[in-house]
Design an enzyme around this catalytic site. Structure first.
Site, PDB file in Angstrom:
ATOM      1  N   SER A  95      -2.664  20.958 -29.683  1.00 43.47           N
ATOM      2  CA  SER A  95      -1.461  20.834 -28.874  1.00 43.47           C
ATOM      3  C   SER A  95      -1.727  19.826 -27.772  1.00 43.47           C
ATOM      4  O   SER A  95      -2.882  19.614 -27.377  1.00 43.47           O
ATOM      5  CB  SER A  95      -1.075  22.181 -28.252  1.00 43.47           C
ATOM      6  OG  SER A  95      -0.119  22.021 -27.230  1.00 43.47           O
TER       7      SER A  95
ATOM      8  N   TYR B 191      -2.928  29.432 -22.783  1.00 51.16           N
ATOM      9  CA  TYR B 191      -2.699  28.561 -23.939  1.00 51.16           C
ATOM     10  C   TYR B 191      -3.584  27.323 -23.847  1.00 51.16           C
ATOM     11  O   TYR B 191      -4.247  26.935 -24.813  1.00 51.16           O
ATOM     12  CB  TYR B 191      -1.227  28.171 -24.003  1.00 51.16           C
ATOM     13  CG  TYR B 191      -0.814  27.496 -25.289  1.00 51.16           C
ATOM     14  CD1 TYR B 191      -0.801  28.204 -26.491  1.00 51.16           C
ATOM     15  CD2 TYR B 191      -0.422  26.162 -25.301  1.00 51.16           C
ATOM     16  CE1 TYR B 191      -0.417  27.601 -27.667  1.00 51.16           C
ATOM     17  CE2 TYR B 191      -0.028  25.546 -26.484  1.00 51.16           C
ATOM     18  CZ  TYR B 191      -0.029  26.260 -27.656  1.00 51.16           C
ATOM     19  OH  TYR B 191       0.351  25.661 -28.829  1.00 51.16           O
TER      20      TYR B 191
END
Length: 243
Positions: free
Chosen positions: A146, A159
């Site tokens: 990501s 995250y």
């Protein structure tokens, strides 16, 4: 997309997190290009439905319930692929989980789950499949990371921790495995329009996000590279940049 995508015909490829988002788009595209697939995810009904759709492309598609947090589940997933397809030539790690809160409001449970799925799950899956690939002296692993894996974003404490960790893990895998014929790529997408956002409040305008099919096309390009070059890492952003 690479003009060499016809090289995927008959190739045996495993995909985790295959029933949603990038995983589903990738499975759909790869099956249309003639690849045989081993697909895994938590929801067996969705796996069965996707397998039925993809099998219409006259390719082999087999599925297995897969929880990347459970080591035995990963072993069973790999063994089924070897039994039904033979040599697994590529692994695409799409399984992921995200929960977004400020650092102070991130719970221990949320943090642990993201580390468990995004980092530990990718580690375990990659390790078992890489062992199989090293035995065969060839293979490709693609880790779906990501933009949060190399860019600091507020509200991404857990995250980002999992994705920064995955980026470091992938770099070590690249260094250690390339001399054994196994090549590893890290893909860092920006905001991508998937069901990932369904349970997240105050998300950006999804119409301005990257279509999951676009990420799938980039994955195909990486899998179809001509001899003499390896893609270590790519970052893919929406046209407007980080949303």
């Amino acid at each position: 997309m690479s003009n060499n995508s016809n090289s995927l015909t008959g190739k045996n490829i495993a995909i985790t997190g295959a029933t949603k988002g990038i995983g589903r788009a990738t499975a759909t595209l790869l099956s249309s290009l003639g690849a045989n697939l081993l697909i895994g995810a938590r929801n067996e009904n969705e796996l069965r439905e996707l397998t039925s759709i993809l099998s219409d492309n006259s390719v082999k598609v087999i599925y297995q319930h897969l929880n990347v947090e459970e080591e035995n589940s990963i072993i069973e997933f790999l063994n089924l692929g070897i039994t039904k397809l033979g040599k697994i030539e590529a692994l695409i790690n799409c399984a992921g989980y995200g929960s977004f809160n400020s650092f102070l409001e991130t719970t221990t449970e949320e943090f642990d789950r993201m580390i468990s799925v995004n980092l530990r799950g990718s580690f375990l899956t990659s390790r078992y499949f890489a062992q199989h690939m090293v035995e065969n002296k060839s293979g490709q692993i693609i880790n779906i990371n990501s933009i949060a894996g190399n860019t600091v974003l507020a509200g991404n404490a857990g995250y980002s921790a999992s994705k920064f960790g995955l980026l470091g893990l992938t770099k070590v895998m690249q260094l250690e495995l390339r001399k054994q014929g196994v090549y590893v790529t890290s893909i860092l997408p920006g905001a991508t329009n998937t069901a990932f956002w369904d349970h997240i409040d105050n998300y950006p305008d999804r119409s301005k996000m990257i279509p999951s099919e676009t990420i799938a096309m980039n994955i195909v390009s990486i899998l179809s590279q001509p001899d003499g070059a390896v893609v270590d890492e790519i970052t893919i952003t929406p046209p407007l940049g980080v949303l």
